[in-house]
Design a protein around this motif. Structure first.
Motif, PDB file in Angstrom:
ATOM      1  N   UNK A  48       0.804  -1.225   0.000  1.00 49.58           N
ATOM      2  CA  UNK A  48       0.000   0.000   0.000  1.00 49.58           C
ATOM      3  C   UNK A  48       0.843   1.285   0.000  1.00 49.58           C
ATOM      4  N   UNK A  49       1.874   1.286   0.811  1.00 51.06           N
ATOM      5  CA  UNK A  49       2.593   2.535   1.084  1.00 51.06           C
ATOM      6  C   UNK A  49       3.064   3.275  -0.177  1.00 51.06           C
ATOM      7  N   UNK A  50       3.683   2.602  -1.143  1.00 53.66           N
ATOM      8  CA  UNK A  50       4.205   3.342  -2.299  1.00 53.66           C
ATOM      9  C   UNK A  50       3.133   3.847  -3.264  1.00 53.66           C
ATOM     10  N   UNK A  51       1.892   3.349  -3.179  1.00 59.04           N
ATOM     11  CA  UNK A  51       0.924   3.665  -4.232  1.00 59.04           C
ATOM     12  C   UNK A  51      -0.397   4.223  -3.729  1.00 59.04           C
ATOM     13  N   UNK A  52      -0.559   4.333  -2.412  1.00 58.26           N
ATOM     14  CA  UNK A  52      -1.885   4.625  -1.882  1.00 58.26           C
ATOM     15  C   UNK A  52      -2.200   6.124  -1.848  1.00 58.26           C
ATOM     16  N   UNK A  53      -1.161   6.945  -1.787  1.00 61.72           N
ATOM     17  CA  UNK A  53      -1.394   8.375  -1.580  1.00 61.72           C
ATOM     18  C   UNK A  53      -1.880   9.062  -2.856  1.00 61.72           C
ATOM     19  N   UNK A  54      -3.068   9.656  -2.766  1.00 62.71           N
ATOM     20  CA  UNK A  54      -3.623  10.444  -3.871  1.00 62.71           C
ATOM     21  C   UNK A  54      -3.244  11.896  -3.588  1.00 62.71           C
ATOM     22  N   UNK A  55      -2.398  12.471  -4.441  1.00 68.67           N
ATOM     23  CA  UNK A  55      -1.890  13.822  -4.143  1.00 68.67           C
ATOM     24  C   UNK A  55      -2.996  14.861  -4.205  1.00 68.67           C
ATOM     25  N   UNK A  56      -4.155  14.511  -4.814  1.00 71.62           N
ATOM     26  CA  UNK A  56      -5.278  15.451  -4.812  1.00 71.62           C
ATOM     27  C   UNK A  56      -6.098  15.313  -3.523  1.00 71.62           C
ATOM     28  N   UNK A  57      -5.722  14.370  -2.650  1.00 69.70           N
ATOM     29  CA  UNK A  57      -6.406  14.214  -1.369  1.00 69.70           C
ATOM     30  C   UNK A  57      -6.771  12.770  -1.085  1.00 69.70           C
ATOM     31  N   UNK A  58      -6.553  12.340   0.140  1.00 64.87           N
ATOM     32  CA  UNK A  58      -6.962  11.011   0.574  1.00 64.87           C
ATOM     33  C   UNK A  58      -6.145   9.893  -0.046  1.00 64.87           C
ATOM     34  N   UNK A  59      -6.735   8.712  -0.032  1.00 62.74           N
ATOM     35  CA  UNK A  59      -6.058   7.509  -0.518  1.00 62.74           C
ATOM     36  C   UNK A  59      -6.781   6.932  -1.725  1.00 62.74           C
ATOM     37  N   UNK A  60      -6.001   6.367  -2.652  1.00 62.88           N
ATOM     38  CA  UNK A  60      -6.605   5.508  -3.674  1.00 62.88           C
ATOM     39  C   UNK A  60      -7.119   4.265  -2.953  1.00 62.88           C
ATOM     40  N   UNK A  61      -8.271   3.775  -3.383  1.00 65.50           N
ATOM     41  CA  UNK A  61      -8.884   2.652  -2.656  1.00 65.50           C
ATOM     42  C   UNK A  61      -9.129   1.423  -3.506  1.00 65.50           C
TER      43      UNK A  61
END
Ligand SMILES: *[C@@H]1O[C@H](CO)[C@@H](O)[C@H](O)[C@H]1NC(C)=O
Ligand SMILES: *[C@@H]1O[C@H](CO)[C@@H](O)[C@H](O)[C@H]1NC(C)=O
Ligand SMILES: *[C@@H]1O[C@H](CO)[C@@H](O)[C@H](O)[C@H]1NC(C)=O
Ligand SMILES: *[C@@H]1O[C@H](CO)[C@@H](O)[C@H](O)[C@H]1NC(C)=O
Ligand SMILES: *[C@@H]1O[C@H](CO)[C@@H](O)[C@H](O)[C@H]1NC(C)=O
Ligand SMILES: *[C@@H]1O[C@H](CO)[C@@H](O)[C@H](O)[C@H]1NC(C)=O
Ligand SMILES: *[C@@H]1O[C@H](CO)[C@@H](O)[C@H](O)[C@H]1NC(C)=O
Ligand SMILES: *[C@@H]1O[C@H](CO)[C@@H](O)[C@H](O)[C@H]1NC(C)=O
Length: 420
Positions: A48-61
């Motif tokens: 999860x760690x390398x790919x989860x962060x959505x720079x527009x806000x929150x997490x990709x799910x």
């Protein structure tokens, strides 16, 4: 665990390793060791760690097995909150403070995008940054309570004001009073209270009230968690013959027919759910850790032992999803959260009783999970559910509102407290 116990387990596991679904097994592990459990938490984080962060806000799910994102613009509140809990709790265990920053990124999204200031409500889902579903569910607020508790426990919040705020919101809109000692389930976006009553939201409320107590030491939360456990695992379970049924009417009479043609429903399936018997047992054992009482351990054993004996699949391993009131299986599929919850509960039961049967079941579950659920190639656990024969049903590893490896990571975290 003593070395003789370990030795006996090795013998037992050698005996079961002959069954067919274990033939292509990767090397077995020491499922009881702290190192193994911490490694597995890191293994899940590594996906999860390398790919989860959505720079527009929150997490990709939404993620395919190989880690590629899908449905990037859709966010569901239970996944949003659970991912924060995962990162907040894992930071302490792995000794990595950077996970707190990742968790805080998700926290900001819940409080700034899911939260609607004008109505003082959280959106159940968000599409393209805007509320897509304003249905109010106790199930969602349970995880908001848990999320803020994890933030306090991690030391990211300096006080419990958000825990108090969410608890008060639940008191005002969902709690039915000490007479019933239960929460109502759903309030439509237009404000109409749904007459449906269910155990699922109350089970997660119980889980998260315990987390709130563990984060704040405020006994209000512990007392409420205990009241819920008594309502569902004792009073209402007695109405259903001992197991906890899913669905009720407004007077908390059992509704045997709700969703009768939908035993595979993801949130409101018909049939007894072995996984939910396990989760109530887990709640009872966590309560017992704080306030020991014989009835909690006894009910936990009855729920776990009964569900295990009816739902364990000797042919393919794992626990099936559901059984009917007459005890016939009504969904033989395998769901990741069912196996994860049973794992944590077996460890807690061994802690509470010193009975070796539970350690044996723990090891049996882990052997099964290690071979059939852990994606040794791309990381984390395979999808939300597999067929009875443990075949993939689709190429989705994480799904908004269904799987973000919350149950699998929390099972390791709970188990660590037993085997540490
Ligand atoms: C990842 O999996 C998806 C879905 O199966 C597929 O469409 C995509 O091409 C794969 N990406 C890579 C890099 O393999
Ligand atoms: C983890 O939490 C415990 C208890 O609050 C604390 O003593 C310890 O320092 C924490 N460890 C890390 C690495 O954050
Ligand atoms: C509690 O913490 C919040 C931030 O989490 C802060 O805004 C607030 O001022 C704090 N309240 C008190 C009484 O310290
Ligand atoms: C304990 O929690 C309750 C419910 O949120 C709150 O009203 C109360 O003020 C808290 N007590 C203390 C001592 O913080
Ligand atoms: C409110 O919403 C619910 C669920 O969508 C619907 O069944 C009900 O008819 C609505 N009530 C009113 C008064 O609009
Ligand atoms: C048990 O219940 C299931 C689901 O209601 C039903 O299909 C099945 O016929 C029942 N079996 C027996 C032996 O009564
Ligand atoms: C997987 O879960 C979905 C959603 O609950 C369900 O429709 C499907 O039947 C399940 N598949 C299997 C093989 O259990
Ligand atoms: C251990 O627990 C199992 C399951 O509850 C039970 O059948 C067995 O009798 C117990 N063994 C002992 C030694 O108490």
């Amino acid at each position: 665990m003593s070395s003789i116990h370990r030795f006996l387990l090795v013998l037992r596991v050698a005996a079961i390793s002959a069954v067919p679904w274990q033939s292509d097994a990767p090397k077995s592990q020491d499922f009881f060791s702290k190192d193994f459990l911490v490694d597995h938490i890191n293994f899940i984080l590594n996906f999860y760690e390398p790919r989860v962060l959505d720079s527009t806000g929150g997490f990709f799910q939404g993620f395919f097995q190989n880690g590629t994102t899908f449905d990037a613009h859709f966010k569901q509140i239970v996944s949003s909150a659970r991912m924060v809990i995962n990162f907040m709790r894992a930071s302490n265990i792995t000794g990595r403070p950077e996970l707190l920053a990742l968790g805080s990124h998700g926290l900001d999204y819940v409080e700034n995008v899911h939260y609607q200031r004008t109505t003082d409500q959280y959106a159940f889902s968000i599409l393209d940054g805007k509320p897509a579903d304003m249905t109010q569910q106790a199930y969602a607020y349970a995880f908001l309570l848990g999320m803020h508790s994890s933030v306090v426990k991690a030391g990211v919040a300096s006080n419990d004001s958000n825990v108090v705020r969410i608890f008060s919101h639940l008191e005002r809109f969902f709690y039915l009073g000490d007479q019933q000692a239960a929460y109502l389930d759903t309030i439509a976006a237009n404000g109409t209270v749904d007459t449906y009553r269910g155990q699922n939201s109350n089970m997660h409320m119980c889980e998260m009230l315990i987390a709130a107590y563990e984060a704040t030491n405020n006994r209000t939360y512990l007392a409420r968690a205990e009241a819920l456990a008594h309502t569902f695992a004792v009073v209402l379970a007695a109405k259903a013959g001992g197991f906890v049924w899913e669905h009720y009417d407004e007077q908390w009479n059992i509704n045997w027919n709700y969703n009768i043609n939908d035993p595979s429903n993801i949130y409101r399936p018909w049939g007894f759910q072995p996984g939910h018997q396990m989760e109530w047992a887990k709640n009872l054992l966590n309560l017992n850790r704080h306030e020991p009482a014989a009835w909690k351990v006894q009910r936990a054993r009855e729920l776990f032992d009964g569900a295990w004996s009816l739902a364990w699949d000797d042919a393919y391993g794992g626990l099936v999803y559901g059984f009917a009131p007459n005890r016939s299986w009504c969904d033989t599929g395998k769901y990741f959260w069912v196996q994860a919850e049973a794992l944590a509960t077996a460890a807690l039961l061994h802690e509470a009783t010193s009975n070796m049967t539970y350690l044996h079941q723990y090891k049996r579950l882990w052997s099964y999970i290690w071979q059939k659920w852990v994606d040794h190639r791309y990381g984390a656990w395979y999808g939300f559910n597999l067929t009875r024969e443990n075949e993939l049903v689709n190429d989705r590893k994480a799904i908004a509102g269904a799987k973000c490896d919350y149950h699998s990571m929390q099972a390791c975290i709970t188990t660590l407290t037993v085997f540490e």
